[in-house]
Scaffold this motif. Sequence first.
Motif, mmCIF file in Angstrom:
data_model
loop_
_atom_site.group_PDB
_atom_site.id
_atom_site.type_symbol
_atom_site.label_atom_id
_atom_site.label_comp_id
_atom_site.label_asym_id
_atom_site.label_seq_id
_atom_site.Cartn_x
_atom_site.Cartn_y
_atom_site.Cartn_z
ATOM 1 N N ASP A 15 4.042 0.940 -3.693
ATOM 2 C CA ASP A 15 3.893 2.394 -3.575
ATOM 3 C C ASP A 15 3.752 2.740 -2.098
ATOM 4 O O ASP A 15 2.646 2.942 -1.597
ATOM 5 N N ALA A 16 4.874 2.807 -1.397
ATOM 6 C CA ALA A 16 4.821 2.989 0.056
ATOM 7 C C ALA A 16 4.136 4.289 0.443
ATOM 8 O O ALA A 16 3.340 4.321 1.389
ATOM 9 N N ALA A 17 4.417 5.368 -0.266
ATOM 10 C CA ALA A 17 3.810 6.652 0.092
ATOM 11 C C ALA A 17 2.295 6.616 -0.114
ATOM 12 O O ALA A 17 1.527 7.073 0.737
ATOM 13 N N GLY A 18 1.848 6.088 -1.249
ATOM 14 C CA GLY A 18 0.416 5.984 -1.506
ATOM 15 C C GLY A 18 -0.259 5.032 -0.539
ATOM 16 O O GLY A 18 -1.379 5.275 -0.086
ATOM 17 N N VAL A 100 -13.186 5.355 -3.785
ATOM 18 C CA VAL A 100 -12.594 4.048 -3.512
ATOM 19 C C VAL A 100 -13.491 2.952 -4.078
ATOM 20 O O VAL A 100 -14.718 3.009 -3.960
ATOM 21 N N THR A 101 -12.880 1.938 -4.692
ATOM 22 C CA THR A 101 -13.621 0.827 -5.276
ATOM 23 C C THR A 101 -14.250 -0.033 -4.175
ATOM 24 O O THR A 101 -13.551 -0.517 -3.279
ATOM 25 N N GLU A 117 -11.435 -2.364 -2.191
ATOM 26 C CA GLU A 117 -10.081 -2.547 -2.728
ATOM 27 C C GLU A 117 -9.296 -1.271 -2.533
ATOM 28 O O GLU A 117 -9.804 -0.173 -2.754
ATOM 29 N N ASP A 118 -8.031 -1.425 -2.121
ATOM 30 C CA ASP A 118 -7.168 -0.257 -2.024
ATOM 31 C C ASP A 118 -6.664 0.100 -3.420
ATOM 32 O O ASP A 118 -6.985 -0.593 -4.402
ATOM 33 N N PRO A 119 -5.904 1.178 -3.604
ATOM 34 C CA PRO A 119 -5.517 1.605 -4.959
ATOM 35 C C PRO A 119 -4.691 0.586 -5.732
ATOM 36 O O PRO A 119 -4.614 0.671 -6.965
ATOM 37 N N GLU A 120 -4.074 -0.388 -5.049
ATOM 38 C CA GLU A 120 -3.296 -1.421 -5.739
ATOM 39 C C GLU A 120 -4.081 -2.720 -5.898
ATOM 40 O O GLU A 120 -3.531 -3.720 -6.360
ATOM 41 N N GLY A 220 -1.249 -7.991 -3.202
ATOM 42 C CA GLY A 220 -1.466 -9.325 -2.659
ATOM 43 C C GLY A 220 -0.971 -9.411 -1.229
ATOM 44 O O GLY A 220 -0.407 -8.466 -0.683
ATOM 45 N N VAL A 221 -1.172 -10.578 -0.634
ATOM 46 C CA VAL A 221 -0.810 -10.810 0.762
ATOM 47 C C VAL A 221 0.399 -11.725 0.839
ATOM 48 O O VAL A 221 0.499 -12.710 0.093
ATOM 49 N N HIS A 222 1.309 -11.421 1.744
ATOM 50 C CA HIS A 222 2.506 -12.232 1.943
ATOM 51 C C HIS A 222 2.265 -13.348 2.951
ATOM 52 O O HIS A 222 2.598 -14.508 2.707
#
Length: 313
Positions: A15-18, A100-101, A117-120, A220-222
Amino acid sequence: MQLTGIHHLTAITADAAGNNRFYTDTLGLRRVKKTVNQDDTSAYHLFFADGAGTPGTDITFFDWPAPRERRGTHSISRTGLRVAEDSLDWWATRLSDLGVTTGKLTMLDGRASLDVEDPEGQRLRLVAAPDPAGQPWDQSPVPAPHQIQGLGPITISVPNLAPTQAVLTQVMNMTLVRDYPSPDGQGQVHVFQMGDGGAAAELHVAVQPGLPTAQQGAGGVHHVAFRVPDTAALTGWADRVRGFRVPNSGEVERYYFRSLYFREPGGNLFELATDGPGFDVDEPRETMGQGLSLPPFLEGRRAAIEAGLKPLD
């Protein structure tokens, strides 16, 4: 040869915009570069950092239509974001007000910390450890004294310490300095430092053989990148990595920095990246991050690339 700290961390969003709203409006970071994944130009690559885009301050995102990450070991599991020593109460109130969590304010490895935690579901940790301090962004919704100063520490999860430790200490010249119990109750965390250490130059390795294998996805992280000062130093590191017979990418020109990629034995992707030339190499520092930037080898495809991207703002 010494790495000088965390350079950047690259994660995944669906979700790039979010994602753009959260890291700029909620966390108050500056979007210092809006570009595309150079290996997949259908995807944004967004960079959020301090006011100047200083190496060591940027968290970046590939925009891929992926399902949520399945959490587990063989993963980069927590991203530290450094703030001033007296800012965590302010952040706890701000994030609670914005829905925000978060976890509870706690002392972890001798530092006051707040898990977020961010929304994702991207796992972040605000850490009271500002040194070195980033450069404030004068348009941030967060007051300058409370702005995020940079990255670190970064936590990875592996099932077995020994092979990862061998690469960190023998190949990458890190030093094992201490350990502490994992706050999630899953194993011990071992702290490896680069150079003189400090939160901006630490990699925390959680040994968690009881966890399932993670599956990378949104939230997750790349990969995580470590700092080298210049291209000459990167070439030296490339020679060193080859000398240890570690499979690697060879040097890769990313235009804003030059890179070398390889995986540590726990499966996590590492990058070594130069401090320069920086995000203002192709646009003025005052306006960088506002328009779509493309490296020279992609500029001829600008119209087609722009047509395939979703609006962000």
